[in-house]
Design a protein around this motif. Sequence first.
Motif, short mmCIF file in Angstrom:
data_model
loop_
_atom_site.label_atom_id
_atom_site.label_comp_id
_atom_site.label_asym_id
_atom_site.label_seq_id
_atom_site.Cartn_x
_atom_site.Cartn_y
_atom_site.Cartn_z
N ARG A 275 0.83 -1.21 0.00
CA ARG A 275 0.00 0.00 0.00
C ARG A 275 0.86 1.26 0.00
O ARG A 275 0.52 2.25 -0.67
CB ARG A 275 -0.94 -0.02 1.20
N THR A 276 1.96 1.23 0.71
CA THR A 276 2.87 2.38 0.71
C THR A 276 3.43 2.62 -0.69
O THR A 276 3.49 3.76 -1.17
CB THR A 276 4.02 2.14 1.70
N GLN B 294 2.08 1.65 -3.53
CA GLN B 294 1.00 2.08 -4.42
C GLN B 294 0.68 3.55 -4.24
O GLN B 294 0.44 4.27 -5.21
CB GLN B 294 -0.25 1.23 -4.16
N THR B 295 0.70 4.02 -3.00
CA THR B 295 0.45 5.44 -2.73
C THR B 295 1.53 6.31 -3.35
O THR B 295 1.24 7.34 -3.98
CB THR B 295 0.38 5.69 -1.22
N ALA B 296 2.78 5.88 -3.19
CA ALA B 296 3.89 6.65 -3.76
C ALA B 296 3.81 6.69 -5.28
O ALA B 296 4.02 7.74 -5.91
CB ALA B 296 5.22 6.04 -3.32
N ALA C 56 1.10 6.40 -7.11
CA ALA C 56 -0.03 7.25 -7.50
C ALA C 56 0.33 8.73 -7.41
O ALA C 56 -0.07 9.53 -8.27
CB ALA C 56 -1.23 6.94 -6.61
N GLU C 57 1.10 9.09 -6.39
CA GLU C 57 1.52 10.49 -6.24
C GLU C 57 2.45 10.91 -7.38
O GLU C 57 2.33 12.01 -7.93
CB GLU C 57 2.20 10.68 -4.89
#
Length: 374
Positions: free
Chosen positions: A354-355, A357-359, A361-362
Amino acid sequence: MSFHAIPVLDLSLSRHPDTKPAFLDSLRKALLDVGFLYIKNTGIDDALIQDVIEQGKAFFSLPEEQKMDIQMKNVPSFLGYSRLGNEITALKTDWREQIDLSTAHPLPNPTSPLYHNLLSPNQWPSPKYLPKFRSAFETYISCMSKFSTHFTSLIAESLKLRSSAFDRFFDEDQQHKLKVIKYPDTASLPSPNHTQGVGPHKDSMLTSYLLQVPPHTGLQAQSLGGDWIDCPPIPLTLVVAIGQGLEALTHGVCKSTTHRVLSPKAGLGPRFSVPFFQGVSYDATFESVDIPTEILAMRDERLKQRGGETIDDVEFTFTKGRWGHLGEATLVNRVKSHVDVAEMWYPELLAQVRTEQTAAAEIKAEALAEASAS
């Protein structure tokens, strides 16, 4: 240069010395240009195919509590039943229910690598309700294990390699997997906008073999230009998809093609399919085979004709240097797809995913913002 149709190859031609060279030429062209093909005259017993279809449909007719007794999150192997809307592909919900089965293995040693959790016994529906289910699918898995190994040897020959060129990537008791899948039509779903049966993806490992149950369409392969090409069911055929593992092992000679499944339209009833996924040793590292220069030249010529660019935004899992073993990459893929199992058995790995994926996406959002500003 792109493809506009999916080739159909007659496997019977590979069984005769006079016709085998032409078959291997056609196979090589399909591998280089499409990465997706039908095969007919497979030699697989029609009665076995029918048993698999009938038993698969019967499974989905079981009461919900019977299916949930063998739900996937019971065990860390990602084998078992997954209810409707419980899998994620390309960050979106897949509207299908399924049961995942594999070549049977004992429980792994507690000191084994974490990815050995993928090797495990199956969860079977109760023989009280489906007495023929287990025998039908154990027989089919055994049959397709031999079939896929043979077909991989033909792929090797088509690339001017020894027929045994890929054998070193298989365990002696190699795990292969399959899914039995039901795609409800959109009238049965919470919203008519839920049309993703399974989202755009590429299969892992080497090769996959899809048994489509007529008459429903829905499977589509993405051409190099980004168009979606229908792959309707053709009776007595299997659809072969080349996996990312084979693309990596062959230096990009064998294409792994993005594909998806659309939910059946309202009123058509459910679509059923049984994909079989040829496995590779989870302990294998990211090696490659030595491809003859003439075959690499064919790859390079096609890349030149395409201008070096294709529409393809599906993540390539089997990137050398990212993982130590194929099993690590495979486990992470499963964590992404089945969050409920990951929450139960792999919370630390899920948090890491999840970390990342968030990075990602940013970074993507920033790139889009910069592009819009310019």
